[in-house]
Design a protein around this motif. Structure first.
Motif, mmCIF file in Angstrom:
data_model
loop_
_atom_site.group_PDB
_atom_site.id
_atom_site.type_symbol
_atom_site.label_atom_id
_atom_site.label_comp_id
_atom_site.label_asym_id
_atom_site.label_seq_id
_atom_site.Cartn_x
_atom_site.Cartn_y
_atom_site.Cartn_z
ATOM 1 N N ARG A 206 26.082 -29.811 26.800
ATOM 2 C CA ARG A 206 25.093 -28.979 27.476
ATOM 3 C C ARG A 206 25.641 -27.576 27.704
ATOM 4 N NH1 ARG A 206 20.938 -32.093 29.458
ATOM 5 N NH2 ARG A 206 21.307 -34.348 29.400
ATOM 6 N N LEU B 234 17.813 -32.917 18.447
ATOM 7 C CA LEU B 234 19.183 -33.383 18.674
ATOM 8 C C LEU B 234 19.367 -34.850 18.308
ATOM 9 C CD1 LEU B 234 20.442 -31.723 21.972
ATOM 10 C CD2 LEU B 234 21.490 -31.604 19.725
ATOM 11 N N ALA C 187 26.190 -31.819 19.893
ATOM 12 C CA ALA C 187 26.698 -33.183 20.020
ATOM 13 C C ALA C 187 28.076 -33.242 19.385
ATOM 14 C CB ALA C 187 25.757 -34.186 19.351
ATOM 15 N N LYS D 93 13.907 -30.474 21.986
ATOM 16 C CA LYS D 93 15.089 -31.291 22.246
ATOM 17 C C LYS D 93 15.183 -32.491 21.315
ATOM 18 C CE LYS D 93 15.187 -30.111 27.166
ATOM 19 N NZ LYS D 93 15.166 -30.656 28.548
ATOM 20 N N LEU E 30 26.368 -35.795 24.186
ATOM 21 C CA LEU E 30 25.687 -34.510 24.230
ATOM 22 C C LEU E 30 26.576 -33.438 24.846
ATOM 23 C CD1 LEU E 30 22.056 -35.432 25.345
ATOM 24 C CD2 LEU E 30 22.748 -34.527 23.130
ATOM 25 N N LEU F 103 22.696 -36.609 16.697
ATOM 26 C CA LEU F 103 23.353 -37.758 17.324
ATOM 27 C C LEU F 103 23.451 -38.937 16.359
ATOM 28 C CD1 LEU F 103 21.683 -37.632 20.859
ATOM 29 C CD2 LEU F 103 24.053 -37.106 20.319
ATOM 30 N N PRO G 86 20.684 -29.235 26.605
ATOM 31 C CA PRO G 86 21.481 -29.844 25.525
ATOM 32 C C PRO G 86 21.365 -29.019 24.250
ATOM 33 C CG PRO G 86 19.462 -31.077 25.870
ATOM 34 C CD PRO G 86 19.498 -30.031 26.955
#
Length: 264
Positions: A139, A120, A157, A117, A137, A124, A154
């Motif tokens: 999901r 990400l 983005a 994760k 985010l 972002l 997630p």
């Protein structure tokens, strides 16, 4: 006494700076937004003008032409009967319904986030640097055993831009990023969803062409491609394509084969 005077002068200076910043923010308008409201909007209305005689003829053809569709009201879905569905009518071009860009969405999907994760975070931060807005985010809405995806994980983005932020991003994309791409002819003439909305996809090397990413590009452990979705108020692709071409987005015309060009 001098300390009190200095403190008073500093406070008055801060108040003046705050008032100047607030007034400047209220009167600020993006360059591309000014170009649209002062020049492009009138040109689009003129280019989309249809004479009354031609408009009446189009309405007659609209009443006579029908498109065959499928009715969902049949009792048995395996035996759906065909009915005639009228084609959507395009509104008449007026100063109140000239095509306009309503929203721009910048989206990054990170497949590596399925295993870790933390990947990400790069997406972002890249979106926040490029757009100047905080990314949110996305999901997963359902499970997918093939991708080892579970609901709620997630995976992407995005940033939704509106107003002057939207025009600033488009201006930066058109004037800075696209000219620096080596092999980019433009959007295809067949691009669009049929309702005046367009989508552009770029690989991981393009995000480094933004001025904000040049100095920090090497600091990102993972860089992925991104997608730009442009939503307009146009009801069909041709008016939306005319709007985007007026804003500076290039479109790629289909090339004729060499045999046809020699014959001509």
């Amino acid at each position: 006494m001098f300390g009190a005077l200095g403190l008073r002068a500093a406070s008055s200076g801060c108040a003046l700076r705050r008032s100047f910043t607030a007034s400047a923010a209220q009167g600020y308008q993006a360059r591309l937004s000014q170009f649209y409201h002062n020049t492009l909007r009138d040109d689009l209305m003129v280019l989309q003008y249809v004479p009354p005689a031609v408009r009446a003829r189009q309405l007659e053809l609209h009443e006579t032409q029908k498109v065959e569709g499928v009715s969902e009201s049949a009792p048995n879905p395996l035996r759906r009967h065909k009915t005639k569905i009228p084609r959507a009518r395009e509104p008449r071009s007026t100063p109140h319904n000239v095509p306009f860009v309503t929203k721009v969405t910048v989206h990054i999907r990170c497949r590596e986030a399925l295993n870790n994760k933390n990947h990400l975070l790069s997406a972002l931060m890249a979106l926040q640097i490029v757009t100047g807005r905080r990314a949110q985010l996305i999901r997963a809405k359902s499970d997918a055993a093939t991708w080892k995806l579970r609901k709620g994980m997630p995976i992407a983005a995005k940033v939704d831009l509106e107003g002057d932020d939207m025009f600033e991003f488009l201006d930066k994309l058109v004037e800075v990023v696209l000219p620096r791409m080596k092999e980019y002819g433009g959007l295809r003439m067949s691009a669009g969803d049929g309702n005046g909305n367009f989508t552009m996809g770029f690989d991981d090397s393009v995000i480094g062409l933004f001025p904000e990413m040049e100095m920090v590009y090497d600091m990102f452990p993972l860089i992925t491609g991104f997608t730009v979705n442009i939503a307009t108020t146009a009801v069909r692709n041709p008016p939306g394509r005319l709007l985007l071409s007026g804003l500076g987005l290039p479109f790629l015309h289909a090339r004729k084969p060499e045999s046809e060009t020699h014959m001509l």
